[in-house]
Design a protein around this motif. Structure first.
Motif, PDB file in Angstrom:
ATOM      1  N   VAL A 279      32.300  27.844  26.160  1.00 37.94           N
ATOM      2  CA  VAL A 279      31.660  27.779  27.478  1.00 37.94           C
ATOM      3  C   VAL A 279      30.753  28.977  27.689  1.00 37.94           C
ATOM      4  CG1 VAL A 279      32.093  27.957  29.949  1.00 37.94           C
ATOM      5  CG2 VAL A 279      33.426  26.360  28.566  1.00 37.94           C
ATOM      6  N   LEU A 280      31.274  30.168  27.417  1.00 41.26           N
ATOM      7  CA  LEU A 280      30.493  31.381  27.651  1.00 41.26           C
ATOM      8  C   LEU A 280      29.279  31.456  26.741  1.00 41.26           C
ATOM      9  CD1 LEU A 280      33.496  33.832  28.043  1.00 41.26           C
ATOM     10  CD2 LEU A 280      31.968  33.056  29.862  1.00 41.26           C
ATOM     11  N   LEU A 281      29.441  31.043  25.496  1.00 39.41           N
ATOM     12  CA  LEU A 281      28.323  31.079  24.558  1.00 39.41           C
ATOM     13  C   LEU A 281      27.269  30.041  24.925  1.00 39.41           C
ATOM     14  CD1 LEU A 281      27.118  32.357  22.031  1.00 39.41           C
ATOM     15  CD2 LEU A 281      28.439  30.722  20.658  1.00 39.41           C
ATOM     16  N   ALA A 282      27.708  28.876  25.369  1.00 41.16           N
ATOM     17  CA  ALA A 282      26.772  27.816  25.730  1.00 41.16           C
ATOM     18  C   ALA A 282      25.852  28.239  26.869  1.00 41.16           C
ATOM     19  CB  ALA A 282      27.535  26.551  26.118  1.00 41.16           C
ATOM     20  N   HIS A 283      26.337  29.145  27.721  1.00 36.74           N
ATOM     21  CA  HIS A 283      25.547  29.573  28.874  1.00 36.74           C
ATOM     22  C   HIS A 283      25.068  31.015  28.732  1.00 36.74           C
ATOM     23  CE1 HIS A 283      26.442  25.935  31.154  1.00 36.74           C
ATOM     24  NE2 HIS A 283      27.664  26.015  30.669  1.00 36.74           N
ATOM     25  N   ALA A 284      25.178  31.579  27.546  1.00 32.79           N
ATOM     26  CA  ALA A 284      24.700  32.935  27.298  1.00 32.79           C
ATOM     27  C   ALA A 284      23.182  32.924  27.102  1.00 32.79           C
ATOM     28  CB  ALA A 284      25.380  33.514  26.057  1.00 32.79           C
TER      29      ALA A 284
ATOM     30  N   ALA B  32      25.491  22.351  22.922  1.00 30.98           N
ATOM     31  CA  ALA B  32      24.704  21.395  23.707  1.00 30.98           C
ATOM     32  C   ALA B  32      25.626  20.419  24.440  1.00 30.98           C
ATOM     33  CB  ALA B  32      23.734  20.645  22.798  1.00 30.98           C
ATOM     34  N   GLU B  33      26.701  20.016  23.790  1.00 26.24           N
ATOM     35  CA  GLU B  33      27.664  19.097  24.403  1.00 26.24           C
ATOM     36  C   GLU B  33      28.374  19.774  25.578  1.00 26.24           C
ATOM     37  OE1 GLU B  33      29.741  15.344  24.598  1.00 26.24           O
ATOM     38  OE2 GLU B  33      27.810  16.063  23.854  1.00 26.24           O
ATOM     39  N   VAL B  34      28.677  21.056  25.449  1.00 24.05           N
ATOM     40  CA  VAL B  34      29.298  21.798  26.547  1.00 24.05           C
ATOM     41  C   VAL B  34      28.373  21.813  27.760  1.00 24.05           C
ATOM     42  CG1 VAL B  34      30.081  24.077  27.310  1.00 24.05           C
ATOM     43  CG2 VAL B  34      30.719  23.238  25.042  1.00 24.05           C
ATOM     44  N   ARG B  35      27.097  22.085  27.519  1.00 25.06           N
ATOM     45  CA  ARG B  35      26.142  22.111  28.631  1.00 25.06           C
ATOM     46  C   ARG B  35      25.973  20.730  29.257  1.00 25.06           C
ATOM     47  NH1 ARG B  35      23.698  25.891  24.990  1.00 25.06           N
ATOM     48  NH2 ARG B  35      22.504  24.213  24.003  1.00 25.06           N
ATOM     49  N   ARG B  36      26.069  19.694  28.449  1.00 24.17           N
ATOM     50  CA  ARG B  36      25.888  18.328  28.957  1.00 24.17           C
ATOM     51  C   ARG B  36      27.080  17.877  29.781  1.00 24.17           C
ATOM     52  NH1 ARG B  36      27.194  13.158  27.979  1.00 24.17           N
ATOM     53  NH2 ARG B  36      28.599  13.714  26.268  1.00 24.17           N
ATOM     54  N   THR B  37      28.282  18.147  29.288  1.00 22.47           N
ATOM     55  CA  THR B  37      29.496  17.623  29.929  1.00 22.47           C
ATOM     56  C   THR B  37      30.080  18.549  30.992  1.00 22.47           C
ATOM     57  OG1 THR B  37      30.944  18.616  28.246  1.00 22.47           O
ATOM     58  CG2 THR B  37      30.092  16.384  27.818  1.00 22.47           C
ATOM     59  N   GLY B  38      29.803  19.850  30.880  1.00 18.88           N
ATOM     60  CA  GLY B  38      30.366  20.795  31.837  1.00 18.88           C
ATOM     61  C   GLY B  38      31.729  21.320  31.461  1.00 18.88           C
ATOM     62  N   PHE B  39      32.184  21.060  30.243  1.00 17.17           N
ATOM     63  CA  PHE B  39      33.450  21.622  29.772  1.00 17.17           C
ATOM     64  C   PHE B  39      33.430  21.699  28.253  1.00 17.17           C
ATOM     65  CE2 PHE B  39      34.110  17.072  29.720  1.00 17.17           C
ATOM     66  CZ  PHE B  39      34.859  16.838  28.571  1.00 17.17           C
TER      67      PHE B  39
END
Length: 234
Positions: free
Chosen positions: A129-134, A166-173
């Motif tokens: 999660v943290l890396l996906a939004h870093a 990319a999947e984390v950013r798409r799904t929110g988890f």
């Protein structure tokens, strides 16, 4: 000088401190004495030194520590009471994550987590999660590796990791399926302050596939949203 201490080396002699920082013993002695007087170090009866309470007091003032923990604790407690599993709260510090709080039952699956401990981001749920939004430069630096393989399920190929982010950013988890230990699966969700992801919340359970956390995903996401609302009101 304070950076010489770690969980593996919680107590150090004056000579060990001097060697670690590359100072003469006489200079180290003077600086250590000043730190003891200030409260940054404490001296044991055997003459070795440990981190003092003043450091803990200052650390509690960090906005990503105290304020975040105060907002998160009620929601973490609720998650723990419902699941009696590992409930974890983490923030990003440059290329690593730092665990700032954790709840765990005695019979919960064993994890490599400790409060105040650092860990690589890619294999963990909170780390994904943290890396996906870093920031992109952080992502690229981490993707450039090396990516450590903890189990046979750890993602170590940059292409697959990009897809996972990319999947984390798409799904929110995010779901980490046995990437850190062979019997642990986690689900994590982002915590926001305004529009910025400042932390991640996860539950880690014993399991043999991602299905182990499917029923927990709505609860974790709801708790993360609740913490986000509390932070936004602060």
């Amino acid at each position: 000088m304070l950076g010489c201490f770690s969980r593996e080396r919680p107590a150090l002699t004056l000579s060990q401190i001097a060697r670690a920082v590359g100072l003469p013993v006489s200079t180290a002695h003077r600086l250590v004495a000043e730190l003891v007087a200030w409260g940054g170090l404490e001296r044991d009866p055997d003459g070795s030194y440990r981190i003092g309470l003043r450091v803990f007091e200052l650390g509690a003032l960090a906005p990503r520590g105290l304020a975040l923990r105060e907002a998160a604790l009620p929601f973490m407690e609720d998650l723990y009471e419902v699941t009696h599993e590992n409930v974890q709260l983490a923030v990003r510090d440059q290329d690593e994550l730092v665990f700032v709080e954790r709840f765990a039952a005695r019979d919960a699956v064993t994890v490599l987590t400790r409060v105040g401990g650092r860990f690589a981001m890619p294999p963990t749920g909170v780390g994904l999660v943290l890396l996906a939004h870093a920031p992109l430069d952080i992502q690229e630096r981490v993707l450039a590796g090396p990516l450590t393989r903890y189990t046979a399920h750890t993602i170590t190929e940059p292409r697959r990791l990009r897809q996972a982010l990319a999947e984390v950013r798409r799904t929110g988890f995010a779901v980490s399926d046995r990437q850190v230990t062979g019997d642990a699966v986690s689900v994590a969700a982002p915590i926001l302050a305004g529009d910025t992801v400042v932390a991640a919340l996860s539950v880690v359970v014993r399991g043999s596939s991602a299905a182990a956390v499917h029923h927990l995903t709505p609860m974790v996401r709801a708790a993360a949203r609740g913490i986000s609302r509390q932070l936004s009101r602060a």
